[in-house]
Design an enzyme around this catalytic site. Structure first.
Site, PDB file in Angstrom:
ATOM      1  N   GLU A 201       0.978  -1.190  -0.099  1.00 22.43           N
ATOM      2  CA  GLU A 201      -0.581   0.104   0.286  1.00 22.43           C
ATOM      3  C   GLU A 201       0.989   1.454   0.101  1.00 22.43           C
ATOM      4  OE1 GLU A 201      -2.581   0.228   3.452  1.00 22.43           O
ATOM      5  OE2 GLU A 201      -4.251  -2.046   2.831  1.00 22.43           O
ATOM      6  N   GLU A 387      -5.993  -8.270   0.484  1.00 23.03           N
ATOM      7  CA  GLU A 387      -6.425  -8.788   1.218  1.00 23.03           C
ATOM      8  C   GLU A 387      -8.489  -7.797   1.429  1.00 23.03           C
ATOM      9  OE1 GLU A 387      -4.660  -5.854   3.762  1.00 23.03           O
ATOM     10  OE2 GLU A 387      -2.539  -5.932   3.417  1.00 23.03           O
TER      11      GLU A 387
END
Ligand SMILES: *[C@@H]1O[C@H](CO)[C@@H](O)[C@H](O)[C@H]1NC(C)=O
Ligand SMILES: *[C@@H]1O[C@H](CO)[C@@H](O)[C@H](O)[C@H]1NC(C)=O
Length: 482
Positions: A201, A387
């Protein structure tokens, strides 16, 4: 672009998954049996679950590990609940038991991250033999049980020692150190690890750590910070960090491709945070705003990797991006990205005092639209949903790839966040995403399956016709003690 990997049957069955699971199985709902299973997905599609080093391992000062910026941050009392990852889920000591649980659950893959400061406590230079041993043990245990190993090199826990030395991701010096660290990982584990993610991320971390200041190292400047920061420049630093992240990723990928891929035959990619944005209306202005938001969230990192330059709109709006785009150009064009997208949706309200809005809706359609957008915009690049999860109570497996399969999106796998309850970066131990419940009050940290673990297990073991209502009681009792 290849032919869509799914058949019509997959299309149909995945749609069902959405319908059944978006409405969690709470009391009073009609009995619904799941009449589809893992068999209805392509064979080479992989189902797993994940954790990350700081959130899972604990043992923060054991066996030579040095602190990461998350240790510093939590020890300064910066979490809303003042918690730390000192114990986490004690994975450093319980990995064996956990891998056994993974095997028993039927997981096909496990995604975890390596703690840079556990493996190389000084940030660069000598490898910590105890750290090496730990990760070798984890990998070997997974291999022994036939669970595919997906390793993330960096999941937000930057070595404090390098942060002190040159401000971490703000400095181009990070590229060399990260690549050297990656080299150690490829060399030591690459014989058994075939799926690598460089960074987790970077798009959201640049913002959370250098614009809003909410994540370590907590830098920001008025009027942008949502906390008060002693240092930082919210106008410039997020773009520097994004840029250095792209360079570090690219250097590690280049190293892997040149030095390891021929013999190790793995794949390597990057993890991007994403959620879908819907236009407020179909007016040209609203549609343009939607595209702009996608360019700022995803194109910022992915456009340089795929097309060698930042999105036009960013160059127009952000002077600090256009200044830097030329240097990105030559370095990045050669490396097509294997992008891993990450999706996290949650519904419940955060604890009071929580400063990050994260009660996002569960939106399977958004996931589908995002996967289609990635396929359309980035040459059908292979994508893993790394995720996806919902905290508290029943976990929603909002896998929604029927549309993307139909439309040819190149989705390769799906990972639940998280395998078990861990220290959560947004809210400590308040939010529980795990398939397995961890009782953090009990010094033994016992693991106990939630309904989601049971459901996932049955789904993976090809058992159709699972009656959801019959499973509610066991989950409710687990939930009650939280
Ligand atoms: C699965 O169940 C749904 C309703 O719960 C039903 O409409 C559908 O026909 C079933 N599909 C199969 C393949 O049995
Ligand atoms: C941030 O950096 C830019 C470019 O150096 C500068 O113009 C601006 O004043 C800085 N802002 C703060 C708050 O220091």
């Amino acid at each position: 672009m290849g032919a869509p990997p799914c058949t019509c049957r997959h299309v149909f069955l995945l749609l069902l998954l959405q319908l059944l699971l978006v409405a969690p199985w709470q009391a009073g709902r009609a009995t619904q049996a799941l009449n589809f299973t893992r068999q209805d997905f392509p064979r080479d599609f992989v189902f797993g679950a994940g954790t990350s080093s700081y959130q899972y391992e604990g043992a923060v000062d054991e066996d030579g590990r040095s602190p990461s910026i998350w240790d510093t941050f939590t020890h300064a009392g910066k979490m809303p609940d003042k918690s730390t990852g000192d114990l986490g889920a004690d994975g450093y000591h319980k990995y064996k038991e956990d891998v056994q649980l993974m095997g028993d659950t039927g997981l096909e893959a496990y995604r975890f991250s390596i703690s840079w400061s556990r493996l190389i406590p000084r940030g660069r230079g000598p490898v910590n033999p105890k750290g090496l041993e730990y990760y070798n043990n984890v990998v070997n245990e997974l291999v022994k049980r036939g669970i595919e190993v997906h390793v993330t090199l960096y999941h937000l826990d930057f070595p404090q020692i390098l942060e002190d030395e040159y401000h971490g991701w703000l400095s181009p010096r990070v590229v060399e150190d990260f690549t050297a660290y990656a080299d150690v990982c490829f060399r030591e584990f690459g014989d058994r690890v075939k799926h690598w993610t460089t960074l987790d991320e970077p798009n959201v971390i640049s913002i959370a750590a250098y614009d809003s200041g909410a994540f370590p190292p907590g830098r920001c400047s008025p009027p942008f910070g949502i906390v008060s920061c002693t240092e930082g420049n919210s106008t410039v630093e997020p773009y520097l960090v994004g840029h250095n992240s792209i360079l570090a990723h690219t250097a590690a990928v280049k190293l892997y491709r040149e030095k390891y891929q021929a013999t190790q035959k793995g794949v390597i990619g990057m993890n991007i945070y994403s959620f879908w944005n819907y236009p407020f209306s179909q007016s040209p202005a609203d549609l343009a705003a939607t595209k702009r938001s996608l360019d700022f969230m995803i194109g910022w990192i992915v456009n340089p990797l795929v097309y060698g330059d930042y999105p036009e709109i960013m160059k127009k709006v952000v002077v600090y991006v256009s200044d830097r785009s030329s240097s990105a150009d030559s370095g990045l064009r050669d490396y097509n990205a294997d992008i891993a997208a990450t999706f996290r949706f949650s519904k419940s309200d955060p604890p009071s005092g929580q400063f990050i809005p994260y009660n996002m809706p569960i939106d399977p359609q958004g996931l589908q639209l995002m996967l289609e957008y990635l396929a359309d915009t980035y040459n059908n690049v292979p994508v893993y949903v790394q995720e996806n999860g919902k905290f508290l109570f029943s976990l929603c497996l909002n896998i929604e790839c029927y549309g993307c399969c139909r439309n040819g999106a190149n989705v390769k796998g799906y990972f639940v966040w998280s395998f078990l309850d861990v220290f959560e970066l947004l809210a400590g131990y308040y939010t529980r995403y795990g398939l397995y419940h961890v009782d953090f009050q009990d010094p033994e940290l016992p693991r106990q399956p939630k309904l989601s673990a049971l459901w996932y297990s049955k789904f993976l073991r090809y058992e159709a016709g699972i009656n959801i209502e019959s499973m509610v009681d066991s989950d409710a009792s687990t939930n009650a003690e939280q």
